[in-house]
Design a protein around this motif. Structure first.
Motif, PDB file in Angstrom:
ATOM      1  N   VAL A  78       0.837  -1.195   0.000  1.00  0.00           N
ATOM      2  CA  VAL A  78       0.000   0.000   0.000  1.00  0.00           C
ATOM      3  C   VAL A  78       0.874   1.249   0.000  1.00  0.00           C
ATOM      4  CG1 VAL A  78      -1.602   1.353   1.408  1.00  0.00           C
ATOM      5  CG2 VAL A  78      -2.030  -1.080   1.017  1.00  0.00           C
ATOM      6  N   ILE A  79       1.922   1.242   0.821  1.00  0.00           N
ATOM      7  CA  ILE A  79       2.828   2.396   0.860  1.00  0.00           C
ATOM      8  C   ILE A  79       3.532   2.565  -0.477  1.00  0.00           C
ATOM      9  CG2 ILE A  79       4.940   3.287   1.906  1.00  0.00           C
ATOM     10  CD1 ILE A  79       2.381   3.631   3.576  1.00  0.00           C
ATOM     11  N   GLU A  80       3.938   1.469  -1.087  1.00  0.00           N
ATOM     12  CA  GLU A  80       4.600   1.555  -2.391  1.00  0.00           C
ATOM     13  C   GLU A  80       3.663   2.160  -3.429  1.00  0.00           C
ATOM     14  OE1 GLU A  80       6.754  -1.357  -5.703  1.00  0.00           O
ATOM     15  OE2 GLU A  80       6.034  -2.196  -3.802  1.00  0.00           O
ATOM     16  N   ARG A 111      -6.938  -2.747   6.716  1.00  0.00           N
ATOM     17  CA  ARG A 111      -5.475  -2.761   6.714  1.00  0.00           C
ATOM     18  C   ARG A 111      -4.905  -1.651   5.826  1.00  0.00           C
ATOM     19  NH1 ARG A 111      -1.255  -7.408   4.472  1.00  0.00           N
ATOM     20  NH2 ARG A 111       0.569  -6.599   5.603  1.00  0.00           N
ATOM     21  N   SER A 112      -5.491  -1.480   4.636  1.00  0.00           N
ATOM     22  CA  SER A 112      -4.993  -0.450   3.722  1.00  0.00           C
ATOM     23  C   SER A 112      -5.110   0.928   4.341  1.00  0.00           C
ATOM     24  CB  SER A 112      -5.766  -0.500   2.407  1.00  0.00           C
ATOM     25  OG  SER A 112      -5.507  -1.697   1.697  1.00  0.00           O
ATOM     26  N   LEU A 113      -6.291   1.251   4.880  1.00  0.00           N
ATOM     27  CA  LEU A 113      -6.500   2.585   5.439  1.00  0.00           C
ATOM     28  C   LEU A 113      -5.699   2.803   6.715  1.00  0.00           C
ATOM     29  CD1 LEU A 113     -10.325   2.996   4.770  1.00  0.00           C
ATOM     30  CD2 LEU A 113      -8.440   4.170   3.603  1.00  0.00           C
ATOM     31  N   LEU A 151      -2.230   3.657   5.533  1.00  0.00           N
ATOM     32  CA  LEU A 151      -2.168   5.025   5.019  1.00  0.00           C
ATOM     33  C   LEU A 151      -2.321   6.057   6.133  1.00  0.00           C
ATOM     34  CD1 LEU A 151      -4.303   4.515   1.793  1.00  0.00           C
ATOM     35  CD2 LEU A 151      -1.833   4.900   1.912  1.00  0.00           C
ATOM     36  N   ALA A 152      -3.142   5.755   7.133  1.00  0.00           N
ATOM     37  CA  ALA A 152      -3.313   6.690   8.256  1.00  0.00           C
ATOM     38  C   ALA A 152      -2.050   6.752   9.103  1.00  0.00           C
ATOM     39  CB  ALA A 152      -4.504   6.275   9.105  1.00  0.00           C
ATOM     40  N   HIS A 153      -1.328   5.650   9.164  1.00  0.00           N
ATOM     41  CA  HIS A 153      -0.111   5.615   9.985  1.00  0.00           C
ATOM     42  C   HIS A 153       1.081   6.250   9.276  1.00  0.00           C
ATOM     43  CE1 HIS A 153       3.586   3.321  11.431  1.00  0.00           C
ATOM     44  NE2 HIS A 153       3.234   4.078  12.453  1.00  0.00           N
ATOM     45  N   GLU A 154       1.273   5.942   7.976  1.00  0.00           N
ATOM     46  CA  GLU A 154       2.480   6.439   7.313  1.00  0.00           C
ATOM     47  C   GLU A 154       2.263   6.843   5.859  1.00  0.00           C
ATOM     48  OE1 GLU A 154       5.523   3.455   6.545  1.00  0.00           O
ATOM     49  OE2 GLU A 154       4.185   1.899   7.337  1.00  0.00           O
ATOM     50  N   TRP A 185      -6.011  -0.614  -2.951  1.00  0.00           N
ATOM     51  CA  TRP A 185      -5.011  -0.187  -1.972  1.00  0.00           C
ATOM     52  C   TRP A 185      -5.390   1.136  -1.325  1.00  0.00           C
ATOM     53  CZ3 TRP A 185      -2.768   4.515  -2.366  1.00  0.00           C
ATOM     54  CH2 TRP A 185      -2.764   5.148  -3.617  1.00  0.00           C
ATOM     55  N   ALA A 186      -6.189   1.953  -2.027  1.00  0.00           N
ATOM     56  CA  ALA A 186      -6.542   3.272  -1.504  1.00  0.00           C
ATOM     57  C   ALA A 186      -7.827   3.254  -0.683  1.00  0.00           C
ATOM     58  CB  ALA A 186      -6.677   4.264  -2.653  1.00  0.00           C
ATOM     59  N   GLY A 187      -8.442   2.087  -0.542  1.00  0.00           N
ATOM     60  CA  GLY A 187      -9.640   1.983   0.277  1.00  0.00           C
ATOM     61  C   GLY A 187     -10.943   2.097  -0.481  1.00  0.00           C
ATOM     62  N   ALA A 188     -10.906   2.099  -1.821  1.00  0.00           N
ATOM     63  CA  ALA A 188     -12.139   2.134  -2.613  1.00  0.00           C
ATOM     64  C   ALA A 188     -12.751   0.741  -2.626  1.00  0.00           C
ATOM     65  CB  ALA A 188     -11.839   2.605  -4.032  1.00  0.00           C
TER      66      ALA A 188
END
Length: 422
Positions: A88-90, A164-166, A169-172, A204-207
């Motif tokens: 997700v970060i990548e 997990r994805s969100l 993203l919320a963490h880093e 990966w973006a939560g859609a």
């Protein structure tokens, strides 16, 4: 995107058209209508929480979620075994260097396979679509076109855990505040009982789901159309299509009005008028030498779209085009939806030629173009490689200074001319 709604596309980082920026957004409230773009990553904003360990961040977020009314049982079940997802970060940090021209994007979006599948599904779901049109007054072809582009008619919805994805993203991630809001909304969906955590899958973006809603959009616009007590945009085609219709209705969809129409421009036309912020009645466009206008009341307002600059096709776009932009703030996407919806009925073929010898600027070339315009005193906004409204305005000003057609289009010829400037 309503709330901050940006339903991000199903993991589809399609490359933007020449000089066009990329956006991740579906069912979304636009940052600014008329962004000539195809789905991509959003600009960096906010600060990440990477100074905290994920475990510490999770405990802090748990306190916040419980204070917002999420039950401990719902939170703990949703986060059971959840760890950051490096993929997700990548994806979040990816910045594609090369882009695809708009005509290649449209060719892929309006493929014969997608057209044939859409036609078949229009027949298969005719009764459901009748009922959706009756309730929401949104054209069925547009709904099926969105269904096709967002998830390949429910076949590709993304298989990542939304929680997990969100949480990652919320963490880093690059936009932690936005991801945190989406994560809280996702927990509200679980608490409501519409879906279980293991079935809440998406990009990966939560859609999520067949219409790729992000959680805040889901909470404001998802509907239970099949009457089973759950708003299931994953497994219920009726719920997914009706939810998209509800969103478009709230975005100002006008029943019976087309999205727009390909038109012809007079010689020596003032291309600076090709701007989504410029809205004029059809009668005025006609006086300016635009022909082949849509057969509508002459006072109907429209804007001129030149997706490939003055050398390519021209379109007058109406309010329904703007409604599609509310779903995904990308003019290339909205154009694809409009043309695909017509192709189901055998129409939607672009008549004018595309400048196929024109190669889109790479990301580094777009950055260079912005920096060179700024050095000459033209305000482009941030030099971020995204050709948005400010950059197009600066390009027009420079083109006018040169005596070129002021279409606001970022081309290699323009960049080469800038390189010669001192």
């Amino acid at each position: 995107m309503p709330s901050p709604v940006i339903p991000a596309a199903l993991l589809r980082t399609l490359v933007a058209a020449s000089g066009l920026s990329l956006v991740v957004a579906c069912a979304a409230e636009p940052r600014h209508p008329g962004n000539l773009s195809q789905p991509q990553a959003l600009p960096v904003s906010g600060t990440s929480s990477t100074t905290q360990s994920f475990a510490d961040w999770r405990e802090s977020f748990r306190s916040e979620a419980l204070a917002q009314g999420i039950s401990p049982q719902v939170f703990d079940r949703a986060f059971r075994g959840v760890e950051p997802d490096p993929g997700v970060i990548e994806a979040d940090r990816s910045q594609p260097e090369f882009t695809r021209p708009v005509w290649q994007y449209l060719e892929s979006a309006i493929s014969p396979q997608r057209v044939n599948s859409g036609r078949s599904l229009l027949r298969q779901h005719a009764t459901t679509l009748d009922a959706i049109e009756a309730r929401y007054a949104v054209d069925r072809n547009a709904l099926v076109a969105i269904w096709g582009l967002e998830s390949s008619f429910g076949q590709i919805m993304g298989n990542k855990s939304v929680i997990r994805s969100l949480a990652t993203l919320a963490h880093e991630g690059r936009r932690p505040a936005f991801a945190r809001a989406q994560l809280l909304a996702a927990l509200e969906i679980l608490q409501h009982g519409d879906i279980q955590p293991e079935r809440m899958r998406g990009s990966w973006a939560g859609a999520m789901g067949q219409t790729q809603f992000i959680p805040t959009t889901y909470n404001t616009h998802a509907v239970d159309f099949d009457g089973d007590g759950r708003r299931d945009i994953w497994g219920s085609t009726a719920d997914a299509l009706a939810s998209a219709a509800h969103y478009l209705q709230a975005s100002g969809w006008k029943r019976g009005q087309p999205w727009g129409k390909e038109v012809r421009l007079a010689e020596r036309f003032d291309y600076a008028l090709a701007d989504m912020d410029t809205r004029m009645p059809l009668a005025q466009w006609r006086q300016l030498g635009v022909s082949d206008l849509p057969n509508l009341d002459e006072q109907t307002e429209a804007s001129l779209l030149l997706p490939a600059g003055h050398q390519g096709p021209a379109f007058l776009v109406l309010d329904n085009f703007r409604s599609i932009l509310r779903y995904n703030n990308s003019s290339a996407y909205a154009l694809a939806i409009g043309l695909l919806s017509e192709r189901f009925d055998g129409r939607g073929h672009v008549q004018a030629g595309w400048p196929q010898d024109e190669q889109p600027l790479s990301r580094s070339q777009r950055l260079e173009l912005q920096e060179r315009l700024q050095a000459l005193g033209f305000a482009t906004g941030a030099a971020d490689g995204i050709i948005g409204a400010n950059t197009r305005r600066a390009i027009r000003q420079y083109q006018q200074q040169l005596g070129w057609p002021a279409d606001g289009y970022a081309s290699l010829a323009l960049l080469e001319r800038l390189r010669q400037s001192r």
